[in-house]
Write an enzyme that holds these catalytic residues in place. Sequence first.
Site, PDB file in Angstrom:
ATOM      1  N   GLU A  66      87.925 -11.199  -1.111  1.00  0.00           N
ATOM      2  CA  GLU A  66      87.596 -12.508  -0.529  1.00  0.00           C
ATOM      3  C   GLU A  66      87.321 -12.366   0.956  1.00  0.00           C
ATOM      4  O   GLU A  66      87.587 -11.332   1.548  1.00  0.00           O
ATOM      5  CB  GLU A  66      88.801 -13.464  -0.688  1.00  0.00           C
ATOM      6  CG  GLU A  66      89.164 -13.731  -2.119  1.00  0.00           C
ATOM      7  CD  GLU A  66      90.553 -14.356  -2.262  1.00  0.00           C
ATOM      8  OE1 GLU A  66      91.160 -14.735  -1.233  1.00  0.00           O
ATOM      9  OE2 GLU A  66      91.016 -14.447  -3.393  1.00  0.00           O
ATOM     10  N   SER A  92     102.816 -13.600   4.865  1.00  0.00           N
ATOM     11  CA  SER A  92     101.650 -13.117   5.599  1.00  0.00           C
ATOM     12  C   SER A  92     101.201 -11.836   4.896  1.00  0.00           C
ATOM     13  O   SER A  92     101.848 -11.388   3.955  1.00  0.00           O
ATOM     14  CB  SER A  92     101.991 -12.859   7.053  1.00  0.00           C
ATOM     15  OG  SER A  92     103.061 -11.965   7.123  1.00  0.00           O
ATOM     16  N   LYS A 138      88.233 -13.318   4.851  1.00  0.00           N
ATOM     17  CA  LYS A 138      89.422 -13.735   5.595  1.00  0.00           C
ATOM     18  C   LYS A 138      88.974 -14.774   6.607  1.00  0.00           C
ATOM     19  O   LYS A 138      88.414 -14.457   7.651  1.00  0.00           O
ATOM     20  CB  LYS A 138      90.087 -12.552   6.293  1.00  0.00           C
ATOM     21  CG  LYS A 138      91.387 -12.945   6.968  1.00  0.00           C
ATOM     22  CD  LYS A 138      92.217 -11.738   7.349  1.00  0.00           C
ATOM     23  CE  LYS A 138      93.601 -12.131   7.825  1.00  0.00           C
ATOM     24  NZ  LYS A 138      93.584 -12.864   9.089  1.00  0.00           N
TER      25      LYS A 138
HETATM   26  S1  IVH Z   1      96.180 -14.648   1.156  1.00  0.00           S
HETATM   27  C1  IVH Z   1     100.301 -13.588  -0.015  1.00  0.00           C
HETATM   28  N1  IVH Z   1      93.606 -14.981   1.469  1.00  0.00           N
HETATM   29  O1  IVH Z   1      95.292 -14.764   6.763  1.00  0.00           O
HETATM   30  C2  IVH Z   1      98.957 -13.699   0.539  1.00  0.00           C
HETATM   31  N2  IVH Z   1      95.009 -15.270   3.366  1.00  0.00           N
HETATM   32  O2  IVH Z   1      98.504 -13.332   6.748  1.00  0.00           O
HETATM   33  C3  IVH Z   1      98.819 -14.834   1.456  1.00  0.00           C
HETATM   34  N3  IVH Z   1      93.813 -15.947   5.404  1.00  0.00           N
HETATM   35  O3  IVH Z   1      97.293 -16.777   8.073  1.00  0.00           O
HETATM   36  C4  IVH Z   1      97.554 -14.946   2.181  1.00  0.00           C
HETATM   37  N4  IVH Z   1      91.806 -15.991   4.509  1.00  0.00           N
HETATM   38  O4  IVH Z   1      95.964 -18.131   6.365  1.00  0.00           O
HETATM   39  C5  IVH Z   1      94.812 -14.990   2.070  1.00  0.00           C
HETATM   40  N5  IVH Z   1      91.294 -15.282   1.572  1.00  0.00           N
HETATM   41  C6  IVH Z   1      92.497 -15.295   2.168  1.00  0.00           C
HETATM   42  C7  IVH Z   1      92.662 -15.619   3.534  1.00  0.00           C
HETATM   43  C8  IVH Z   1      93.937 -15.590   4.100  1.00  0.00           C
HETATM   44  C9  IVH Z   1      92.509 -16.194   5.610  1.00  0.00           C
HETATM   45  C10 IVH Z   1      94.849 -16.049   6.448  1.00  0.00           C
HETATM   46  C11 IVH Z   1      96.084 -16.779   6.036  1.00  0.00           C
HETATM   47  C12 IVH Z   1      97.182 -16.140   6.855  1.00  0.00           C
HETATM   48  C13 IVH Z   1      96.660 -14.773   7.092  1.00  0.00           C
HETATM   49  C14 IVH Z   1      97.364 -13.781   6.191  1.00  0.00           C
END
Ligand code: IVH
Length: 678
Positions: free
Chosen positions: A117, A80, A119
């Site tokens: 990016e 996360s 979220k």
């Molecule tokens: S990167 C090591 N990028 O946000 C990095 N997460 O805790 C891993 N999420 O539930 C995550 N958009 O599903 C990343 N552009 C994005 C994201 C993203 C949504 C969500 C992911 C997770 C939470 C991160």
Amino acid sequence: MAAAERAAELRALLQHHAQRYYQFDAPEIPDTDYDRLFQELQAIEAAQPELLSADSPTQRVGAAVLDGFAPVRHALPMLSIRTETDTTAAGAQAFDARVRRELELTDDAPAVGYAAELKFDGLAINLRYEAGVLVQAATRGDGETGEDVTQNIRTIRQIPLRLSAGAPALLEVRGEIFMRRDQFEQLNARQREAGDKTFVNPRNAAAGAVRQLDPAVAARRPLSFFAYGLGAVGDWPRPATHSATLDAIAGFGLPVCADRAVVQGAAGLVDFHRRMGERRDQLPFDIDGVVYKVDAVDLQRRLGFVTREPRWAVAHKYPAQEVATRLNGIEIQVGRTGKLTPVAKLEPVVVGGTTVSNATLHNLFELRRKGVRMGDMVIVRRAGDVIPEVVGRLPGQRAGYVPNFRMPRQCPVCGSAVQREKGGIDHRCSGGLFCAAQRKQALLHFAGRRALDIEGLGDKLVDQLVDAGLIRTLPELYTLGVAKLAALERMADKSAANLVAALETSKRTTLARFVYALGIRQVGEATAKALARHFGSLDRLLDASTEQLLEVDDVGPIVALSIRTFFDQPHNREVVEQLRAAGIQWDEHEGEVVDRGPQPLAGKTLVITGTLPTLSRDDAKALVEAAGGKVAGSVSKKTDWLIAGAEAGSKLDKAQALGVAVLDEQGLRALLGAGSAA
Ligand code: IVH
């Protein structure tokens, strides 16, 4: 050709055309051709089941109902990220300062490059491709072990079952499953109409669909996907930056969101956060923030992890789109068609950046299901330009007995009986145009920009006209003179004269606008246009049988019945005749292209995006249509021109990618002028 070979060929063809259709909105063949190829493949696989393969497009639906999900141990844990809840610029600055400190960068060292990016507000998924074929999809679970939801994920058409050539032997792609806001609204509207449970927000609807035990049900829930990272990979010289990795993933055929950027230092992050924050309401899906990632993979390695979170990434939030507040009361609103809507009166609260004090409760059934009562703490959701709604209540004790809300038996506006159709959900006032609320809404609709476009006839004036008893029916609008109007409070002579002039102007209209303006239930702008085009004259439409109505594009049995019922009522006929007698007129042959003068844009499709310097979106659309052209909502290979104004976004990117010609407002005017010059 051998069956096996033909099956492989069909799969490749179907995969290609599905990608053109679902990912690029640019189909190369008609749907019927696609269906024919699909059926041919189904037939081969039915005759020779040994030819069935996991990546066959026929396997997207139709799998058996499960009795549970098998656990999946992730090859690499799903991490996360740390969340920066400070929604001001300070959130981004704090992250950059931390990264620089941990990398031991001096103050004069150059800015760090970040991949910025969106979220996405959905749920994380790990897609495992072996030899280019999707073999498993798993939820995040506790990060170590998730659930095998492969069958449901296969129903998402944006997710390729086979990657393009050149993909590594093993590739795990991580990303977010989500539901677009419009599709969420449509799903909830369908649920509401059927008296079924509605979903609180797109995230819950998406999560529910992914964890559906019946893949056929999952297949009916419209889901989308964006990739944002990698899991385990084998046999692949991975690019040196995160942004280039996403480019490569997109190259393998997976959807990657175009709203991303590589930015430099804290200033770049702050700017990205602000820009996306401004666009948040216009995005087709919910985001709850942006994500910043150190772009260079070697720097990511140097930064490493703290427990389960990478030090090289952070989520930077936006203000919440769901907020708790107190329900102070419930009022009933009466709409144009007499529908009674319970509206929550709320302790004012800021939701997604704006103050909300009213929110819809939709209908009595929804209100009861959510169990809300006066004085409760409730959750309000406001996202994009959707009307704020109460999605539920916070659990908690009530101070004492609070009676259940009841629908009034009499319309709160006109006192007519309130009725509910047998088996129906909605309560309606039976007063029709006798009801001042319905009359007001009918007048506003009639005068609206897309109807007769009577400038200056807005909310306040309509309230005054109806409350003063000056107008009881639509045709009475045209009996208003300056003297009558000027007698109204706060109505200057000049405004009265302007309104009379606007009423005069509104008399020259089109049949389509007139039909739309009548406010027939189920007849929106598009249907009104189709009716006008098909029948060409009002008398032919008035006398059309249900069978004849059904011949019109887009008119189904419910719409046909609604039109017939409307024109069968003597008082509606009278209204139509009185309006004609008042002098409302149009060219009866407007539907026939021959009579319409120069048509420089006949057969052409245009898309309009951004803000044009002088023309509103509606005006530009009207000009294009008057010139015989069509205005589409999205850019595809079939688009002839994109008309782009200020702040044009992804449509402009897409047009450029597809090589579609891009013009500004002046260019549009030149196109329109081309006909009259001839
Ligand atoms: S990167 C090591 N990028 O946000 C990095 N997460 O805790 C891993 N999420 O539930 C995550 N958009 O599903 C990343 N552009 C994005 C994201 C993203 C949504 C969500 C992911 C997770 C939470 C991160």
